[in-house]
Design a protein around this motif. Sequence first.
Motif, PDB file in Angstrom:
ATOM      1  N   GLN A   1       0.834  -1.192   0.000  1.00 57.34           N
ATOM      2  CA  GLN A   1       0.000   0.000   0.000  1.00 57.34           C
ATOM      3  C   GLN A   1       0.878   1.254   0.000  1.00 57.34           C
ATOM      4  OE1 GLN A   1      -3.504   0.448  -0.121  1.00 57.34           O
ATOM      5  NE2 GLN A   1      -2.742   2.520  -0.504  1.00 57.34           N
ATOM      6  N   LEU A   2       0.573   2.170  -0.922  1.00 56.36           N
ATOM      7  CA  LEU A   2       1.291   3.442  -0.977  1.00 56.36           C
ATOM      8  C   LEU A   2       0.687   4.418   0.023  1.00 56.36           C
ATOM      9  CD1 LEU A   2       3.363   5.356  -2.327  1.00 56.36           C
ATOM     10  CD2 LEU A   2       1.593   5.936  -4.003  1.00 56.36           C
ATOM     11  N   VAL A   3       1.563   5.064   0.800  1.00 58.97           N
ATOM     12  CA  VAL A   3       1.137   6.053   1.802  1.00 58.97           C
ATOM     13  C   VAL A   3       1.985   7.313   1.606  1.00 58.97           C
ATOM     14  CG1 VAL A   3       0.951   6.560   4.272  1.00 58.97           C
ATOM     15  CG2 VAL A   3       0.513   4.236   3.426  1.00 58.97           C
ATOM     16  N   LEU A   4       1.340   8.481   1.690  1.00 57.33           N
ATOM     17  CA  LEU A   4       2.051   9.756   1.557  1.00 57.33           C
ATOM     18  C   LEU A   4       2.092  10.464   2.905  1.00 57.33           C
ATOM     19  CD1 LEU A   4       0.602  11.158  -1.809  1.00 57.33           C
ATOM     20  CD2 LEU A   4       2.546   9.626  -1.459  1.00 57.33           C
ATOM     21  N   ALA A   5       3.208  11.117   3.196  1.00 63.35           N
ATOM     22  CA  ALA A   5       3.349  11.861   4.452  1.00 63.35           C
ATOM     23  C   ALA A   5       3.751  13.305   4.160  1.00 63.35           C
ATOM     24  CB  ALA A   5       4.394  11.201   5.351  1.00 63.35           C
TER      25      ALA A   5
END
Length: 654
Positions: free
Chosen positions: A607-611
């Motif tokens: 899963q791609l997650v952005l911060a």
Amino acid sequence: MMGHHVSDGVENKELDAASLPSSQGHSIYKVGFPQKRNFFREFKDALKETLFADDPLRPYKDQTGSRKLILGLQYLFPILEWGRDYNFSKLKGDIIAGLTIASLCIPQDIGYAKLANMDPQYGLYSSFVPPLVYALMGSSRDIAIGPVAVVSLLLGTLLRNELDPVTEREEYIRLAFTATFFAGITQAALGFLRLGFLIEFLSHAAVVGFMGGAAITIALQQLKGFLGIRDFTKNSDIISVMKSVWGSAFHGWNWQTILIGSAFLAFLLCAKYIGKKNKGLFWVPAIAPLISVILSTFLVYITHAEKHGVQIVKHIEKGINTSSVNKIYLTGSSAMKGFRIGLVAGMVALTEAVAIGRTFAAAKDYQLDGNKEMVALGTMNVIGSMTSCYVATGSFSRSAVNCMAGCQTAVSNMVMSAAVLLTLELITPLFKYTPNAILASIIISAVIGLIDYEAAFLIWKVDRFDFVACMGAFLGVVFVSVEIGLLIAVSISVAKILLQVTRPRTALLGNLPRTMIYRNIEQYPEATRVPGILIVRVDSAIYFTNSNYVKERILRWLRDEEEQLEAKQLPRIDFLIVEMSPVTDIDTSGIHALEELHNSLQKRNVQLVLANPGPVVIDKLRLAKFTELIGDDKIFLTVGEAVMTCAPKAREDA
């Protein structure tokens, strides 16, 4: 506080997911979306920040029409502003400084004119009119205006590539005035159009290398006058020059000339050393060239050394500058040649002058408007081209003397100009017996200071790529030609920019023990990785030039990490967190690359997650519906919050 455990037998430190604090009871902020902005308002703000970052129109706000006119005139002619507070005390300092730099510039100007393959009087002309114009329009208090060695050599080399300075003398002089005219137009246009940032494309390292190489080349060119060689190569590269020097060793050298040159070069270098060791004796190296000219001229006159092979100046035309308006080519192929030469010479002169002005402005803590300086320098060269001058700019050695002599304002340039005027009207016939060897010695002693080996050594220690740029420019000038060296300097500077844009840095992040801080694991070896989670930071905006590389580099990080985990039989990666704080902007190609990255990760069940995407980035991602693609719950304000949310899920999947 956050604890951590390191698994036995695991080479890389891993943060135990169980030790992470629970997200329950912890306030997690959502990433904010900026308010929608009108396109034209956004474009206007971007244009203003690019071209008017210093907000030059601020003083005109809420002012009457007459006041705005006065402010406008003061902007174009700063003398109208500082002239109101001028007093006798400042005049005293300016007179002393002006006379001091005049004693330095007069012999230098005669020598620099020879570098440009022009008659000596043109060097003096260029220290008469341009300094007067600059004093009215320039904003630097310390810069001393006139011909300089590097620009004179560059101009002479470029002009000689087009015309022979001996057989086509008149056309050569006309082309020099034409090049000066277009150099001034280029400089003024850059200032008026607020495009001064273009000169920043020549990096400091490239300038250090170019100046050092030019200094070596100039010094080698002076061997003709220093050794008394009559038949000398027209090429400037070190191999051709040394062949010419050693080829004339047994029949072309003149021992009287060598004796005069060596003696006075030693005197000049000793004077320079004294001034460097004792700042209070700054006037010693400043006046030494003029003393050398006077003594050597008298020596040649009483001994008739010119009859024994010592080459002399012979004739310097008496009187002030004549009009050269009708000598400037404005149409035809000659005008195009003048434009090309003027563009190159003008940019180099501009780079040198602005750098000098900023150096002294920083030392004395006053503001210098780079664009205003460009207008002033351009205007003075346009007017100079119409009054028999060639390209003038700021001289570092003379500016340093000007500053140490106690100059207060640009009036010191006026005083220097007045001294040059008296020289042209009264003293030039006395230079008839001045030996060429003394002019060569003066130029050699002046250009030695351009070889900044300390700066080159620092560049080597700090940035090896910068050192490549430095040495590339240096070797290009010394072994090929000045224009090739300049081309190499610009090319390497631009290549460095392109390399940084197309291949931005990325880094793997880990958690610093007992904190919620995540940092580069190479910089902080104690930083621990979170099981099931890979955290990557992209240290650049994501544009079409680097978007594919960023995507491929992130996937390579993931592939390498999975191979290591599989080899150690550790849990696989379930989440890939991309730290977006350094990503200041993104375009459609960058968004498309993120979409491709998301699809590739989905196939791997990651899963791609952005911060922490910034306002510009998150707004574009929302408009492109990328936030809907990955889900709003996969975008977090900080890496720490992303890890707290994802770690329990990663532990469940494991």
